[in-house]
Scaffold this active site. Structure first.
Site, PDB file in Angstrom:
ATOM      1  N   ASP A 150      33.558  61.321  -3.445  1.00  0.00           N
ATOM      2  CA  ASP A 150      33.743  59.873  -3.341  1.00  0.00           C
ATOM      3  C   ASP A 150      33.472  59.443  -1.897  1.00  0.00           C
ATOM      4  O   ASP A 150      34.224  59.803  -0.979  1.00  0.00           O
ATOM      5  CB  ASP A 150      35.179  59.492  -3.743  1.00  0.00           C
ATOM      6  CG  ASP A 150      35.339  57.985  -3.819  1.00  0.00           C
ATOM      7  OD1 ASP A 150      35.516  57.475  -4.934  1.00  0.00           O
ATOM      8  OD2 ASP A 150      35.270  57.316  -2.756  1.00  0.00           O
TER       9      ASP A 150
ATOM     10  N   THR B  94      35.361  50.486 -17.838  1.00  0.00           N
ATOM     11  CA  THR B  94      34.053  50.055 -18.356  1.00  0.00           C
ATOM     12  C   THR B  94      32.903  50.562 -17.487  1.00  0.00           C
ATOM     13  O   THR B  94      31.750  50.534 -17.919  1.00  0.00           O
ATOM     14  CB  THR B  94      33.968  48.519 -18.376  1.00  0.00           C
ATOM     15  OG1 THR B  94      34.060  48.054 -17.017  1.00  0.00           O
ATOM     16  CG2 THR B  94      35.091  47.910 -19.183  1.00  0.00           C
TER      17      THR B  94
ATOM     18  N   ARG C 256      33.973  49.267  -9.016  1.00  0.00           N
ATOM     19  CA  ARG C 256      33.595  49.766 -10.332  1.00  0.00           C
ATOM     20  C   ARG C 256      34.845  49.832 -11.197  1.00  0.00           C
ATOM     21  O   ARG C 256      35.780  50.553 -10.867  1.00  0.00           O
ATOM     22  CB  ARG C 256      32.974  51.156 -10.155  1.00  0.00           C
ATOM     23  CG  ARG C 256      32.112  51.585 -11.288  1.00  0.00           C
ATOM     24  CD  ARG C 256      31.201  52.719 -10.895  1.00  0.00           C
ATOM     25  NE  ARG C 256      31.868  53.888 -10.332  1.00  0.00           N
ATOM     26  CZ  ARG C 256      31.424  55.126 -10.479  1.00  0.00           C
ATOM     27  NH1 ARG C 256      30.330  55.354 -11.164  1.00  0.00           N
ATOM     28  NH2 ARG C 256      32.043  56.140  -9.936  1.00  0.00           N
TER      29      ARG C 256
ATOM     30  N   ASP D 290      36.324  57.523  -0.065  1.00  0.00           N
ATOM     31  CA  ASP D 290      37.446  58.401   0.300  1.00  0.00           C
ATOM     32  C   ASP D 290      37.085  59.300   1.473  1.00  0.00           C
ATOM     33  O   ASP D 290      37.925  59.561   2.346  1.00  0.00           O
ATOM     34  CB  ASP D 290      37.854  59.266  -0.904  1.00  0.00           C
ATOM     35  CG  ASP D 290      38.692  58.480  -1.899  1.00  0.00           C
ATOM     36  OD1 ASP D 290      39.280  57.453  -1.505  1.00  0.00           O
ATOM     37  OD2 ASP D 290      38.735  58.885  -3.077  1.00  0.00           O
TER      38      ASP D 290
HETATM   39  N1  URA Z   1      30.491  56.799  -5.859  1.00  0.00           N
HETATM   40  C1  URA Z   1      30.793  57.797  -5.008  1.00  0.00           C
HETATM   41  O1  URA Z   1      31.419  57.572  -3.973  1.00  0.00           O
HETATM   42  N2  URA Z   1      30.401  59.043  -5.309  1.00  0.00           N
HETATM   43  C2  URA Z   1      29.707  59.337  -6.427  1.00  0.00           C
HETATM   44  O2  URA Z   1      29.360  60.496  -6.645  1.00  0.00           O
HETATM   45  C3  URA Z   1      29.406  58.286  -7.316  1.00  0.00           C
HETATM   46  C4  URA Z   1      29.816  57.031  -7.006  1.00  0.00           C
END
Ligand code: URA
Length: 208
Positions: A199, A107, A103, A202
């Site tokens: 995330d 943008t 991502r 992560d």
């Molecule tokens: N990607 C993620 O890892 N967590 C989110 O909350 C949104 C996108």
């Protein structure tokens, strides 16, 4: 549009531990594997079967086996890899397509950097894997890539979905059914799912 939220108590219990910020990387990975198995069980519930004649040690019988070509699991890199071990445990003969999308932080659009699928992917059912359905941009882009290669039968599996992501997927690919363990409230200003789990990449790989 078809959206299935798994209400099974084991799924909800494991998802709650997974969401907890105190959960370690090691436990997160293990829970993700277990949840992937449970999600896979549901998403494959209506796969077609065909009869097969076998003999048990006692008598001949007509059993049933999965019909058609083997499934393809398509994890979206990198977080989707966290679901792959679990689904392959349940369907070990499945093929795998790796889809590299990230991502763009400015943008928020999905950018492709890798795609490798079985040569005959167009003839198979593809189960797309990504723990988080947030804006839906990545999922839409991954489905576009699969459709460009002729894939017609696509299902989407995630752990947590935001209403915004579900709406985006429905807008662009309404025929792709969605399975999720949780449907959350909304996205925040950084397009993270609230309450979500943070995330996913992560937390799987311990990179933050
Ligand atoms: N990607 C993620 O890892 N967590 C989110 O909350 C949104 C996108």
């Amino acid at each position: 549009m078809s959206l299935t939220v798994l209400s099974h108590p084991l799924v909800q219990h494991k998802l709650t531990i997974l969401r907890d910020k105190r959960t370690s990387t090691r436990s997160f990975r293990e829970l993700l594997r277990e949840l992937a198995i449970l999600l896979c069980y549901e998403v494959t519930r209506d796969l077609p079967l065909e009869p097969i004649d076998i003999e048990t040690p006692v008598a001949p019988m007509q059993g049933r086996q999965l019909a058609g070509k083997k499934l393809v699991f398509a994890p979206i890199l990198r977080a989707g890899m966290g679901l792959l071990d679990g689904v392959l445990e349940l369907v070990p003969a499945a093929r795998v397509a790796h889809i590299g999308l990230y991502r763009d932080p400015n943008t928020l659009q999905a950018v492709q950097y890798y795609f490798k699928a079985p040569v005959d992917v167009a003839e198979r059912m593809v189960i797309l894997l990504d723990p988080m359905l947030a804006t839906g941009h990545t999922a839409v882009a991954a489905i576009n890539l699969l459709k460009d290669r002729g894939v017609k039968n696509i299902r989407f599996v995630c752990l947590v979905a935001a209403p915004e992501g579900v709406a985006e997927l429905d807008k662009h690919h309404p025929e792709v059914p969605i399975w999720t363990a949780g449907l959350d409230e909304r996205l925040n200003d950084h397009s993270y799912i609230v309450p979500g789990l943070g995330d996913a990449g992560d937390r799987i790989y311990g990179t933050k």
